[in-house]
Design an enzyme around this catalytic site. Structure first.
Site, PDB file in Angstrom:
ATOM      1  N   PHE A 107      -1.963   2.673  -0.968  1.00  0.00           N
ATOM      2  CA  PHE A 107      -0.526   2.795  -0.733  1.00  0.00           C
ATOM      3  C   PHE A 107       0.249   1.803  -1.600  1.00  0.00           C
ATOM      4  O   PHE A 107      -0.153   0.641  -1.736  1.00  0.00           O
ATOM      5  CB  PHE A 107      -0.168   2.465   0.721  1.00  0.00           C
ATOM      6  N   ASP A 108       1.382   2.232  -2.131  1.00  0.00           N
ATOM      7  CA  ASP A 108       2.390   1.311  -2.615  1.00  0.00           C
ATOM      8  C   ASP A 108       3.073   0.706  -1.378  1.00  0.00           C
ATOM      9  O   ASP A 108       2.914   1.212  -0.261  1.00  0.00           O
ATOM     10  CB  ASP A 108       3.391   2.068  -3.492  1.00  0.00           C
ATOM     11  N   GLY A 109       3.833  -0.356  -1.585  1.00  0.00           N
ATOM     12  CA  GLY A 109       4.483  -1.016  -0.455  1.00  0.00           C
ATOM     13  C   GLY A 109       5.904  -0.551  -0.217  1.00  0.00           C
ATOM     14  O   GLY A 109       6.182   0.276   0.656  1.00  0.00           O
TER      15      GLY A 109
END
Length: 262
Positions: A107-109
């Site tokens: 995941f990106d944040g």
């Protein structure tokens, strides 16, 4: 699916499993062909939703959907507007061997697991203001983003393995792959996850470096990001990527604000 097979070994009577629903606006008459294809490829899909030309989005909540994936960006935006975690799928440009014993999700944040509040500061006021903003609010959790609920669902399954002392060889592994710098803006991210009672197995802070080469090493089965240039970089390195069309980043193209009619 490996995760479900291991869960059934540990919890023979358990009902909490990875559940995949095939949703299509095809007519029900094509169901036999779909079933034959699923059996041919030995896929674990038991539930169908065939809507005969209508959009399937209205059924997502009834199916208690934690994540909706589609090649149609229009349907994905519609799902997000309905409060469903959703992303647009993009295939990889080359093959990169994936683990068949562990499901890896990256995941990106910001604007994916978390809200876009910090990205707004970057776009509006620049990096210096962003770093100062994050320092001042280090102990204030970020608001949740569109895929927080999916990480929660994965975490719930992971904890079932942990309860049986299966942690190191858990068949499910999660990664945070963010352009943030660890020293200047990483603490707030980790403290936010802790405040939610969630965790990721690995947190990778790239300080603006390209994500593609790192993803090539991780070899996730899927990577979620809100920025298309990161999606493209992932594709080039052999990673299946999914675009989350959410937040202030969608109003910019090549660093310029896209003007929209009010």
């Amino acid at each position: 699916m490996t995760v479900n097979a291991r869960l059934r070994e540990l919890y023979p009577d358990g009902q909490e499993l990875f559940d995949i629903v095939l949703m299509t606006n095809n007519h029900a008459q094509v169901g036999v062909r779909l079933i034959n294809s699923i059996n041919h490829y030995d896929l674990t899909i038991e539930r169908f939703c065939m809507t005969g030309g209508e959009s399937p989005i209205g059924y997502l909540k009834a199916y208690m959907t934690n994540l909706y994936l589609s090649r149609s960006s229009g349907k994905v935006k519609e799902a997000i507007e309905e409060g469903i975690a959703a992303a647009t799928m993009f295939t990889a440009n080359k093959e990169n061997p994936l683990s068949d014993t562990q499901l890896r999700v990256a995941f990106d944040g910001d604007a994916v697991l978390f809200s876009d509040e910090s990205e707004i500061i970057v776009k509006r006021d620049g990096l210096d203001s962003f770093f100062e903003h994050e320092k001042q609010l280090e102990n204030m959790p970020l608001a949740q983003g569109p895929l927080k609920c999916f990480l929660e669902a994965l975490g719930k399954l992971q904890r079932k393995f942990y309860a049986k002392n299966v942690r190191i060889k858990c068949p499910l592994r999660t990664y945070l792959v963010t352009a943030r710098s660890a020293a200047s803006s990483g603490a707030r991210v980790l403290k936010t996850l802790r405040s939610w009672g969630l965790e990721v197995d690995e947190a990778l802070f790239l300080a603006g470096a390209p994500k593609g080469p790192l993803l090539e090493k991780i070899r996730p089965h899927i990577f979620f990001d809100d920025q298309m240039f990161h999606i493209t970089g992932a594709q080039e390195m052999g990673t299946i990527a999914a675009h989350v069309p959410y937040g202030i980043g969608q109003k910019y193209h090549k660093g310029k604000l896209i003007q929209q009619n009010p």
